[in-house]
Every structure is written in structure tokens, then in C-alpha cells.
Motif scaffolding. Structure first.
Motif, PDB file in Angstrom:
ATOM      1  N   VAL A 142      -3.764   8.233   4.614  1.00  0.00           N
ATOM      2  CA  VAL A 142      -4.265   9.591   4.393  1.00  0.00           C
ATOM      3  C   VAL A 142      -3.889  10.116   3.011  1.00  0.00           C
ATOM      4  N   LEU A 143      -3.005   9.411   2.326  1.00  0.00           N
ATOM      5  CA  LEU A 143      -2.691   9.795   0.947  1.00  0.00           C
ATOM      6  C   LEU A 143      -3.811   9.426  -0.018  1.00  0.00           C
ATOM      7  N   VAL A 144      -4.838   8.764   0.477  1.00  0.00           N
ATOM      8  CA  VAL A 144      -5.957   8.373  -0.377  1.00  0.00           C
ATOM      9  C   VAL A 144      -6.647   9.600  -0.964  1.00  0.00           C
ATOM     10  N   SER A 145      -6.510  10.754  -0.316  1.00  0.00           N
ATOM     11  CA  SER A 145      -7.159  11.958  -0.829  1.00  0.00           C
ATOM     12  C   SER A 145      -6.604  12.365  -2.188  1.00  0.00           C
ATOM     13  N   GLU A 146      -5.364  11.957  -2.477  1.00  0.00           N
ATOM     14  CA  GLU A 146      -4.762  12.245  -3.770  1.00  0.00           C
ATOM     15  C   GLU A 146      -5.114  11.193  -4.804  1.00  0.00           C
ATOM     16  N   LYS A 147      -5.353   9.985  -4.336  1.00  0.00           N
ATOM     17  CA  LYS A 147      -5.572   8.861  -5.246  1.00  0.00           C
ATOM     18  C   LYS A 147      -6.853   8.138  -4.863  1.00  0.00           C
ATOM     19  N   LYS A 148      -7.966   8.772  -5.141  1.00  0.00           N
ATOM     20  CA  LYS A 148      -9.256   8.187  -4.776  1.00  0.00           C
ATOM     21  C   LYS A 148      -9.674   7.147  -5.811  1.00  0.00           C
ATOM     22  N   VAL A 149      -8.915   6.094  -5.890  1.00  0.00           N
ATOM     23  CA  VAL A 149      -9.193   5.011  -6.826  1.00  0.00           C
ATOM     24  C   VAL A 149      -9.626   3.792  -6.020  1.00  0.00           C
ATOM     25  N   ALA A 150     -10.834   3.338  -6.248  1.00  0.00           N
ATOM     26  CA  ALA A 150     -11.333   2.174  -5.524  1.00  0.00           C
ATOM     27  C   ALA A 150     -10.508   0.943  -5.870  1.00  0.00           C
ATOM     28  N   PRO A 151     -10.418  -0.022  -4.953  1.00  0.00           N
ATOM     29  CA  PRO A 151      -9.742  -1.280  -5.279  1.00  0.00           C
ATOM     30  C   PRO A 151     -10.258  -1.837  -6.596  1.00  0.00           C
ATOM     31  N   LEU A 152      -9.350  -2.330  -7.413  1.00  0.00           N
ATOM     32  CA  LEU A 152      -9.700  -2.793  -8.750  1.00  0.00           C
ATOM     33  C   LEU A 152     -10.399  -4.148  -8.711  1.00  0.00           C
ATOM     34  N   LEU A 157       0.825  -1.205   0.000  1.00  0.00           N
ATOM     35  CA  LEU A 157       0.000   0.000   0.000  1.00  0.00           C
ATOM     36  C   LEU A 157       0.861   1.258   0.000  1.00  0.00           C
ATOM     37  N   TYR A 158       2.005   1.204   0.640  1.00  0.00           N
ATOM     38  CA  TYR A 158       2.952   2.324   0.571  1.00  0.00           C
ATOM     39  C   TYR A 158       3.347   2.585  -0.883  1.00  0.00           C
ATOM     40  N   TRP A 159       3.668   1.525  -1.622  1.00  0.00           N
ATOM     41  CA  TRP A 159       3.969   1.677  -3.048  1.00  0.00           C
ATOM     42  C   TRP A 159       2.765   2.250  -3.801  1.00  0.00           C
ATOM     43  N   HIS A 160       1.588   1.730  -3.502  1.00  0.00           N
ATOM     44  CA  HIS A 160       0.373   2.129  -4.213  1.00  0.00           C
ATOM     45  C   HIS A 160       0.117   3.621  -4.059  1.00  0.00           C
ATOM     46  N   TYR A 161       0.298   4.149  -2.852  1.00  0.00           N
ATOM     47  CA  TYR A 161      -0.039   5.542  -2.588  1.00  0.00           C
ATOM     48  C   TYR A 161       1.105   6.515  -2.877  1.00  0.00           C
ATOM     49  N   THR A 162       2.350   6.029  -2.852  1.00  0.00           N
ATOM     50  CA  THR A 162       3.483   6.936  -3.039  1.00  0.00           C
ATOM     51  C   THR A 162       4.206   6.738  -4.366  1.00  0.00           C
ATOM     52  N   GLY A 163       4.098   5.535  -4.960  1.00  0.00           N
ATOM     53  CA  GLY A 163       4.839   5.238  -6.179  1.00  0.00           C
ATOM     54  C   GLY A 163       6.268   4.801  -5.937  1.00  0.00           C
ATOM     55  N   ASP A 164       6.707   4.735  -4.679  1.00  0.00           N
ATOM     56  CA  ASP A 164       8.076   4.322  -4.346  1.00  0.00           C
ATOM     57  C   ASP A 164       8.183   2.804  -4.457  1.00  0.00           C
ATOM     58  N   ALA A 165       8.927   2.322  -5.450  1.00  0.00           N
ATOM     59  CA  ALA A 165       8.996   0.890  -5.754  1.00  0.00           C
ATOM     60  C   ALA A 165      10.253   0.215  -5.226  1.00  0.00           C
ATOM     61  N   GLN A 166      11.004   0.858  -4.359  1.00  0.00           N
ATOM     62  CA  GLN A 166      12.302   0.312  -3.957  1.00  0.00           C
ATOM     63  C   GLN A 166      12.205  -1.022  -3.208  1.00  0.00           C
ATOM     64  N   TYR A 167      11.055  -1.327  -2.605  1.00  0.00           N
ATOM     65  CA  TYR A 167      10.921  -2.575  -1.856  1.00  0.00           C
ATOM     66  C   TYR A 167      10.169  -3.655  -2.639  1.00  0.00           C
ATOM     67  N   ASN A 168       9.739  -3.364  -3.830  1.00  0.00           N
ATOM     68  CA  ASN A 168       8.847  -4.267  -4.555  1.00  0.00           C
ATOM     69  C   ASN A 168       9.455  -5.640  -4.799  1.00  0.00           C
ATOM     70  N   ASP A 169      10.715  -5.704  -5.204  1.00  0.00           N
ATOM     71  CA  ASP A 169      11.337  -7.004  -5.486  1.00  0.00           C
ATOM     72  C   ASP A 169      11.390  -7.870  -4.232  1.00  0.00           C
ATOM     73  N   LEU A 170      11.654  -7.260  -3.086  1.00  0.00           N
ATOM     74  CA  LEU A 170      11.709  -8.013  -1.834  1.00  0.00           C
ATOM     75  C   LEU A 170      10.324  -8.518  -1.436  1.00  0.00           C
ATOM     76  N   ILE A 171       9.307  -7.706  -1.704  1.00  0.00           N
ATOM     77  CA  ILE A 171       7.932  -8.115  -1.403  1.00  0.00           C
ATOM     78  C   ILE A 171       7.545  -9.323  -2.256  1.00  0.00           C
ATOM     79  N   VAL A 172       7.800  -9.224  -3.548  1.00  0.00           N
ATOM     80  CA  VAL A 172       7.467 -10.322  -4.459  1.00  0.00           C
ATOM     81  C   VAL A 172       8.212 -11.590  -4.044  1.00  0.00           C
ATOM     82  N   GLN A 173       9.497 -11.466  -3.768  1.00  0.00           N
ATOM     83  CA  GLN A 173      10.295 -12.627  -3.372  1.00  0.00           C
ATOM     84  C   GLN A 173       9.722 -13.286  -2.115  1.00  0.00           C
ATOM     85  N   GLY A 174       9.439 -12.488  -1.093  1.00  0.00           N
ATOM     86  CA  GLY A 174       8.954 -13.037   0.167  1.00  0.00           C
ATOM     87  C   GLY A 174       7.577 -13.652   0.053  1.00  0.00           C
TER      88      GLY A 174
END
Length: 454
Positions: free
Chosen positions: A383-393, A72-89
Motif C-alpha cells: 500500500v506504500l505504492v501510492s507514495e512511490k508510483k514507479v513502475a518496475p524498471l 520490496l520492503y526496502w524498495h518502498y520504505t528505504g530501510d536498508a538494514q537487512y540488505n546485506d543479509l539478503i544479498v548474502q543469502g
């Protein structure tokens, strides 16, 4: 043991600048979230040589809380630095596509498994990058695998239905049915129904809700959600400890069912549960009714690892509720904002923005741990949802995770090439899990007091 004593000492000799956020400047919130997310990863070693990806041996389920927070941090901020570790785990701990890995399955509970399925479902709903390995599991199929394995454990022989807390007779919690296990399966079924447009999942969600409401767990008149009930007295009594995640899991499931079916009965459930949750867990005595507090354990400094995580996870669920039932947004969002402000101020410890547990104090309370960092990231991201009011897909609104309705069963496969596109005709499968390794755990009363996943 928590590191509170050390933290309290350090807090007494040092005054450290807290994280400062401006609710009208989302960049300040993103910056603060980046610091708390980084702090949570300082406790993770699964990517290091000789370590096991996604593994927290003594608290396995917490890996899902960490990864869900970072997704969700990636989703709301766009920071992808942890994505590979998330996928691996998340792939490493997937077991046979059902989050029952052999290293841990002998002592897991239904709630432990659910939280990993919830993390995978969240990944599917925000189009988190899939693993491109041809033998990897899709996020949606992992959620389906958890669902399939759990409905196979539905226990009609005791108390007329429901999931037990634990999976095996040698576990003390085996004689209990609890809200987070049943509410978790309800939530997962509702989210799968909306994503796939498959009414099999919706039928199961209704079945689980109806059983819960017929038991002491869920009172649809007062909207009280109890923690547990006991098979030894035929589920006629309740362990009534009040934990936010029990309310949250039924609330978000009801919100998904309302979004999917548009039936008024589900809106009634959303309103009832939301009102009770906000009244109970934003108490006047702790934060003036504006700050999320796990009041049962925070005030007396009794929260264990599990219980610290609850309000962070529920904050994320509340955010999704506000998106899929937009009428609730104005009721939920101000509470998230004031909680985020308080949480940021609690992150003033150890000269490195270590966060605390009791947000309502608006300062570091001396607690130190991965869990504290996770929940701060959860509320700041929310609270970053106010910038990205996109419902779960869903499959009809841009969700691209592939379906495997037989995931986690003998008919399932870990080969994405065999997974067929999502259709309204998907059928929910079933699984039978057999594990022979035997481990002894503590007494029943200890399980009842702890309240959370183990």
C-alpha cells in the motif's frame, strides 16, 4: 506442525494492542511494516555462525519468499538494514547461477526454483543493490539462469508441451503438470522480455501461455485457473483446487506482456484474470469482499506453510500489475488498502506484534510463524505504492543489472566481467541438469492436496 494451539491459548489469556495504521499517514504504515519485517527475521538464522545463508532445509523455497518480501520492503520504505543479509543469502543459494544449489537440487520442483528466479527478477527491477564481489551473479543473470534451465525441461513428449511439477522420476509430482510451474515460467519470460527488450523471451512467454490455454490449466473463456493436470490421462483432467498464486502468476505475466507488446489480447487476459482473482479471493463471506483470503484453507485452519504465503506474494504481484497496467490501479489499490488495515489488526499476538493468517477477522487468530510475518510485510509494503508510483524498471528505464543470456548453461559464467550489456539481440540459452542423489517422497494424492511448492 503449525504453532496454532499454543497461539490460541495465549490469545485467550492476553489482549495485546494491534498495529495501528492510518491509510492517510504513510509513516504509520512504514512503522508497522518495520515491525512485521523484524518479526520475519526472527525466524532466520542463516547469518549466524555455523548456519547456511539463505537456507531453510525443510522448506527451501521459502527463503525466496522472505528475501523478496524484504527487497520490496526496502524498495518502498528505504530501510536498508537487512540488505546485506539478503544479498548474502541470495548469492549463497544461487548454485551455478540457476538456483539449483547442490544441497537441495535433488528434491526441488520447477516451482521452487521459479520463486528464487522471481526474487532475483524483482531485485533487478527495483535496482536492489548488487553484490560487488567480482565473482557474484547479477540479479538479472540469476533470473536468466532459472529461465534457461527451465526451458531445457520443456516436455513436448507428454501432453504436447509444458513443464512437469517435479524434476525427477522418483518424485510423486513428476507425473503432473501444474499452473504455478508453467505460469511461473510464463511470468519470468514476460518479465525478462520487458527488461531486456529481447523477443526470444516474449516468444517463449507466448508459447507457454498458448500451451496452458490448450490444457485444462487455463480457461481463457471463464478465466478459471486449475491447480494441476495429470500425465497419466494425457492431461485431459484437472485438479481444480483454487489457489491465488496460480491466478496471480498468469495475471502478472499477462500484464507484462501487455506493457511490452501493447497487444489488445493481453489486455483482455489482464482484465479477465484480474476480475476472477478479485471476485474469488476477496470473498463476501470472509471480509465482505474487501479482504484478501486464501479461502480454501483459511476458514478451516488447514493452511500449510506454503499456502499461508500465497496471498502475500500475490499482493506484491498485484501491486506491480497496477503499475505496469495503470488502468487497473483504481481496481486493485482499494483492495490492498482494506487488506492492509485488516492485516495490521491481526498483528496483536505474543506481546510482540505476532501476526495471524485470517486477516478478515481483524484480530490475531493464534497462528504463529515466519510466514504470517512475511505476508503482513508484503501487504503493508504494497500500500506504500501510492507514495512511490514507479513502475518496475527495465534496461531502457534505468534498470542497471547486467545481462548474461547464457546464465545457468555450460556457456555461462559467474564472472560479471564476462557479462555483456543488455541488447535486443540477447539469445536465451538452455541447460541440462543431471542429479543422481535419490530421495523418496510421499504419495501423489498428498502432493495434489497440498497444492503449493515443496
Amino acid at each position: 506442525m503449525r504453532l496454532f494451539a499454543l497461539g490460541a491459548f495465549l490469545a485467550s489469556i492476553s489482549a495485546i494492542s494491534a498495529l495501528q495504521i492510518d491509510l492517510n499517514d504513510l509513516d504509520t504504515i512504514k512503522d508497522a511494516a518495520s515491525k512485521t519485517a523484524y518479526g520475519s527475521m526472527l525466524w532466520y538464522s542463516g547469518n549466524e555462525t555455523g548456519q547456511i545463508p539463505g537456507s531453510f532445509p525443510e522448506k527451501w523455497w521459502e527463503g525466496s519468499a522472505l528475501f523478496m518480501s524484504l527487497i520490496l520492503y526496502w524498495h518502498y520504505t528505504g530501510d536498508a538494514q537487512y540488505n546485506d543479509l539478503i544479498v548474502q543469502g541470495m548469492q549463497w543459494q544461487a548454485g551455478n547461477g540457476d538456483y539449483m544449489p547442490s544441497n537441495y537440487s535433488s528434491y526441488l520442483g520447477n516451482d521452487d526454483q521459479f520463486f528464487w528466479g522471481c526474487a532475483a527478477m524483482t531485485a533487478a527491477e527495483v535496482n536492489f543493490p548488487e553484490d560487488d564481489n567480482e565473482n557474484a551473479y547479477s540479479w538479472l543473470s540469476l533470473a536468466q539462469g532459472v529461465f534457461n534451465s527451465q526451458i531445457a525441461r520443456w516436455d513436448n513428449q507428454h501432453c504436447g508441451g509444458g513443464l512437469r511439477w517435479q524434476l525427477y522420476p522418483y518424485q510423486a509430482g513428476y507425473v503432473m503438470k501444474n499452473s504455478i510451474s508453467n505460469g511461473g515460467l510464463f511470468q519470468l519470460a514476460a518479465r525478462l522480455a520487458r527488461y531486456t527488450t529481447n523477443d526470444t523471451y516474449a516468444d517463449w512467454a507466448t508459447k507457454i501461455w498458448d500451451w496452458s490455454a490448450s490444457s485444462p490449466l487455463l480457461d481463457t473463456k471463464t478465466w478459471n485457473v486449475a491447480d494441476s493436470t495429470d500425465l497419466n490421462d494425457n492431461c485431459t483432467t484437472q485438479g481444480n483446487n483454487q489457489w491465488s498464486y496460480n491466478y496471480g502468476t498468469y495475471l502478472i505475466g499477462a500484464a507484462y506482456m501487455y506493457n511490452y507488446t501493447e497487444k489488445a489480447e493481453w489486455k483482455t487476459a489482464v482484465d479477465g484474470l484480474l476480475g476472477k482473482l478479485l471476485d474469488t479471493f476477496f470473498p463476501d463471506q470472509y471480509g465482505g469482499g474487501k479482504v484478501f483470503a486464501e479461502f480454501l484453507c483459511e476458514a478451516k485452519e488447514l493452511c500449510n506453510y506454503n499456502e499461508i504465503l500465497f496471498k502475500g506474494i500475490v499482493s506484491s504481484w498485484l501491486t506491480f500489475v497496477s503499475l505496469i497496467v495503470p488502468e487497473t490501479y483504481d481496481q486493485i489499490y482499494p483492495k490492498l488498502q482494506t487488506s492492509a488495515q485488516a492485516a495490521a489488526l491481526s498483528c496483536s499476538g505474543m506481546d510482540n506484534n505476532t501476526c495471524g493468517v485470517r486477516w478478515y477477522e481483524s484480530k490475531w487468530d493464534g497462528w504463529v510463524g515466519m510466514e504470517e510475518q512475511i505476508i503482513a510485510t508484503d501487504i503493508l509494503s504494497s500500500v506504500l505504492v501510492s507514495e512511490k508510483k514507479v513502475a518496475p524498471l527495465s534496461s531502457t528505464t534505468g534498470g542497471n543489472s547486467t545481462s548474461n543470456p547464457n546464465a545457468g548453461t555450460s556457456k555461462g559464467s559467474n564472472d560479471n566481467n564476462s557479462e555483456k550489456p543488455i541488447t535486443a539481440g540477447d539469445k536465451a540459452g538452455a541447460a541440462i541438469l543431471t542429479v543422481t542423489f535419490v530421495t523418496l517422497w510421499g504419495g501423489l494424492m498428498a502432493w495434489m492436496v497440498l497444492g503449493g511448492p515443496m
